[in-house]
Design a protein around this motif. Structure first.
Motif, PDB file in Angstrom:
ATOM      1  N   CYS A 127       0.326  -4.110   5.007  1.00 44.14           N
ATOM      2  CA  CYS A 127      -1.095  -4.032   5.337  1.00 44.14           C
ATOM      3  C   CYS A 127      -1.858  -3.240   4.274  1.00 44.14           C
ATOM      4  CB  CYS A 127      -1.282  -3.381   6.703  1.00 44.14           C
ATOM      5  SG  CYS A 127      -0.737  -4.411   8.088  1.00 44.14           S
ATOM      6  N   ALA A 128      -1.244  -2.157   3.780  1.00 52.47           N
ATOM      7  CA  ALA A 128      -1.896  -1.343   2.762  1.00 52.47           C
ATOM      8  C   ALA A 128      -2.124  -2.134   1.480  1.00 52.47           C
ATOM      9  CB  ALA A 128      -1.058  -0.089   2.474  1.00 52.47           C
ATOM     10  N   ILE A 129      -1.103  -2.843   1.009  1.00 57.02           N
ATOM     11  CA  ILE A 129      -1.261  -3.588  -0.241  1.00 57.02           C
ATOM     12  C   ILE A 129      -2.132  -4.822  -0.023  1.00 57.02           C
ATOM     13  CG2 ILE A 129       0.768  -5.103  -0.075  1.00 57.02           C
ATOM     14  CD1 ILE A 129      -0.413  -3.122  -3.182  1.00 57.02           C
ATOM     15  N   ASN A 130      -2.127  -5.376   1.182  1.00 60.83           N
ATOM     16  CA  ASN A 130      -3.000  -6.508   1.482  1.00 60.83           C
ATOM     17  C   ASN A 130      -4.463  -6.104   1.388  1.00 60.83           C
ATOM     18  OD1 ASN A 130      -3.328  -9.349   2.810  1.00 60.83           O
ATOM     19  ND2 ASN A 130      -4.598  -7.993   4.033  1.00 60.83           N
ATOM     20  N   LEU A 184       8.390  -9.628  -2.376  1.00 60.58           N
ATOM     21  CA  LEU A 184       7.630 -10.537  -1.526  1.00 60.58           C
ATOM     22  C   LEU A 184       6.472  -9.827  -0.842  1.00 60.58           C
ATOM     23  CD1 LEU A 184      10.575 -12.566   0.036  1.00 60.58           C
ATOM     24  CD2 LEU A 184       8.772 -13.494  -1.426  1.00 60.58           C
ATOM     25  N   ALA A 185       6.719  -8.609  -0.371  1.00 57.26           N
ATOM     26  CA  ALA A 185       5.657  -7.844   0.291  1.00 57.26           C
ATOM     27  C   ALA A 185       4.512  -7.551  -0.668  1.00 57.26           C
ATOM     28  CB  ALA A 185       6.221  -6.540   0.849  1.00 57.26           C
ATOM     29  N   PHE A 186       4.839  -7.352  -1.952  1.00 56.76           N
ATOM     30  CA  PHE A 186       3.804  -7.025  -2.929  1.00 56.76           C
ATOM     31  C   PHE A 186       3.008  -8.246  -3.372  1.00 56.76           C
ATOM     32  CE2 PHE A 186       2.326  -6.471  -7.315  1.00 56.76           C
ATOM     33  CZ  PHE A 186       1.535  -5.335  -7.158  1.00 56.76           C
ATOM     34  N   ILE A 187       3.695  -9.367  -3.615  1.00 53.80           N
ATOM     35  CA  ILE A 187       2.989 -10.508  -4.209  1.00 53.80           C
ATOM     36  C   ILE A 187       2.219 -11.334  -3.182  1.00 53.80           C
ATOM     37  CG2 ILE A 187       4.661 -10.667  -6.079  1.00 53.80           C
ATOM     38  CD1 ILE A 187       5.776 -13.185  -4.708  1.00 53.80           C
ATOM     39  N   TYR A 188       2.641 -11.312  -1.907  1.00 51.35           N
ATOM     40  CA  TYR A 188       1.987 -12.174  -0.927  1.00 51.35           C
ATOM     41  C   TYR A 188       0.470 -12.033  -0.904  1.00 51.35           C
ATOM     42  CZ  TYR A 188      -0.440 -12.909   3.419  1.00 51.35           C
ATOM     43  OH  TYR A 188      -1.414 -13.207   4.324  1.00 51.35           O
ATOM     44  N   GLN A 230       0.437 -18.690   3.171  1.00 54.93           N
ATOM     45  CA  GLN A 230       1.212 -18.543   4.411  1.00 54.93           C
ATOM     46  C   GLN A 230       2.704 -18.777   4.174  1.00 54.93           C
ATOM     47  OE1 GLN A 230      -1.910 -19.872   4.350  1.00 54.93           O
ATOM     48  NE2 GLN A 230      -2.794 -18.262   5.612  1.00 54.93           N
ATOM     49  N   LEU A 231       3.029 -19.596   3.182  1.00 57.49           N
ATOM     50  CA  LEU A 231       4.439 -19.825   2.850  1.00 57.49           C
ATOM     51  C   LEU A 231       5.063 -18.556   2.272  1.00 57.49           C
ATOM     52  CD1 LEU A 231       6.745 -21.890   2.699  1.00 57.49           C
ATOM     53  CD2 LEU A 231       5.930 -22.512   0.412  1.00 57.49           C
ATOM     54  N   PHE A 232       4.311 -17.855   1.429  1.00 54.99           N
ATOM     55  CA  PHE A 232       4.806 -16.594   0.871  1.00 54.99           C
ATOM     56  C   PHE A 232       4.897 -15.527   1.962  1.00 54.99           C
ATOM     57  CE2 PHE A 232       3.388 -18.881  -2.823  1.00 54.99           C
ATOM     58  CZ  PHE A 232       4.285 -18.509  -3.814  1.00 54.99           C
ATOM     59  N   LEU A 233       3.924 -15.522   2.878  1.00 56.39           N
ATOM     60  CA  LEU A 233       4.011 -14.604   4.010  1.00 56.39           C
ATOM     61  C   LEU A 233       5.245 -14.915   4.844  1.00 56.39           C
ATOM     62  CD1 LEU A 233       2.712 -12.347   5.738  1.00 56.39           C
ATOM     63  CD2 LEU A 233       1.604 -14.166   7.059  1.00 56.39           C
ATOM     64  N   GLY A 234       5.532 -16.206   5.023  1.00 60.04           N
ATOM     65  CA  GLY A 234       6.709 -16.607   5.781  1.00 60.04           C
ATOM     66  C   GLY A 234       7.989 -16.084   5.164  1.00 60.04           C
ATOM     67  N   ALA A 235       8.073 -16.176   3.832  1.00 60.20           N
ATOM     68  CA  ALA A 235       9.261 -15.653   3.152  1.00 60.20           C
ATOM     69  C   ALA A 235       9.351 -14.137   3.293  1.00 60.20           C
ATOM     70  CB  ALA A 235       9.229 -16.049   1.677  1.00 60.20           C
ATOM     71  N   ALA A 236       8.199 -13.451   3.169  1.00 58.76           N
ATOM     72  CA  ALA A 236       8.186 -11.994   3.306  1.00 58.76           C
ATOM     73  C   ALA A 236       8.563 -11.571   4.721  1.00 58.76           C
ATOM     74  CB  ALA A 236       6.805 -11.453   2.943  1.00 58.76           C
ATOM     75  N   PHE A 237       8.010 -12.265   5.715  1.00 52.38           N
ATOM     76  CA  PHE A 237       8.276 -11.939   7.116  1.00 52.38           C
ATOM     77  C   PHE A 237       9.708 -12.303   7.518  1.00 52.38           C
ATOM     78  CE2 PHE A 237       4.512 -11.093  10.085  1.00 52.38           C
ATOM     79  CZ  PHE A 237       3.918 -10.245   9.171  1.00 52.38           C
TER      80      PHE A 237
END
Length: 299
Positions: free
Chosen positions: A68-71, A133-137, A148-155
């Motif tokens: 959430c912070a990096i987002n 993944l958390a950083f680049i999403y 959303q695909l990158f979020l899916g991989a991160a999640f």
């Protein structure tokens, strides 16, 4: 000794940090938690090791906060144009950009240290992928209609990590769970993106909600169907019993309900459909836990 009270300025700053890390909105953490628990319980064939349960429960909440912070750092200039996000602490200037980056780094370091000291080398190696993944999403919505695909991989990255911590390896069953969760995340985050679609179109932000257009609900339904089918396959390969399948069927029924909630594509209905996914993930977890308690096994 007289009591010392926290000054209003400090309380306000702490409140803004809590808002930045979404401590007031645990839905994201819960959507991360249930699939992580699926992996832990399946890899263990029942109750996982207490240490792994503690590490991954804390890790879920920490990494969601870091995300959430990096987002908000990535979106600090565009959030002011979106109705839902224009008053966020970073966007409004109550928190500085460097503070968000420092929180992201500090929380990631804390989560990393837990992995270092309380899990195994394979889990440690996998953790680097999770941080990337958390950083680049958050930045992907500027370059692709598939953030959303990158979020899916991160999640979903906690799934192979949890499996590795519990079983010492990452099996095909773990990657099936990973695939199901990626598809599920794309589905529910598309509902979420539909809430902001009008604002995103104005400011040039990309999302699957924009990419899918009028086919949004139909494509979400296909993704949800694939999630159910893969989870049924997981149950078959893990030789699980009827209670697990009841949990998956409950998820399928909730998916149908979500389609009903979003039928008019209104902001409120789409947001309710997104939130309802917490219960879908919990239903599968509850069915899995009870089934394993009753004698289900994994192979």
């Amino acid at each position: 000794m007289p009591k010392t009270e926290t000054s209003p300025a400090v309380r306000a700053r702490l409140a803004d940090y809590a808002l930045l890390l979404r401590l007031n909105r645990p839905i994201g953490s819960l959507l991360l938690l249930w699939p992580t628990y699926w992996a832990l319980w399946l890899a263990a064939g029942g109750l996982p090791q207490a240490g792994n349960l503690i590490v991954f429960t804390l890790g879920v909440f920490l990494m969601r906060a870091a995300g959430c912070a990096i987002n908000d750092f990535a979106d600090r200039k565009v959030d002011r144009h979106v109705k839902r996000t224009k008053d966020r602490p970073l966007t409004s200037g109550r928190i500085q950009s460097w503070e968000a980056v420092a929180l992201f780094a500090g929380i990631c370091l804390l989560a990393f240290l837990m992995v270092v000291f309380f899990t195994n080398p394979l889990t440690l190696y996998l953790s680097f992928g999770g941080v990337v993944l958390a950083f680049i999403y958050p930045f992907m919505k500027r370059y692709t209609h598939l953030p959303q695909l990158f979020l899916g991989a991160a999640f979903s990255w906690a799934i192979p990590m949890a499996w590795a911590a519990e079983a010492g390896e990452v099996t095909r069953l773990a990657w099936l769970l990973f695939t199901a969760n990626v598809l599920w995340t794309v589905a529910y985050d598309t509902f979420y993106a539909m809430v902001d679609r009008d604002d995103d179109l104005k400011i040039g932000i990309k999302s699957t909600a924009i990419l899918f257009g009028d086919g949004d609900r139909a494509i979400i339904a296909v993704l949800q169907s694939l999630v159910v089918l893969i989870l049924l396959l997981v149950g078959n390969q893990a030789e699980l019993g009827g209670v697990y399948y009841l949990g998956v069927i409950t998820m399928a029924c909730l998916f149908i309900y979500q389609q009903h909630l979003a039928r008019f594509r209104e902001r409120e209905g789409c947001f309710k459909a997104f939130l309802n996914n917490n219960w879908a993930g919990f239903a599968v977890f509850l069915g899995l836990v009870i089934d394993l308690m009753l004698g289900g096994s994994t192979h």
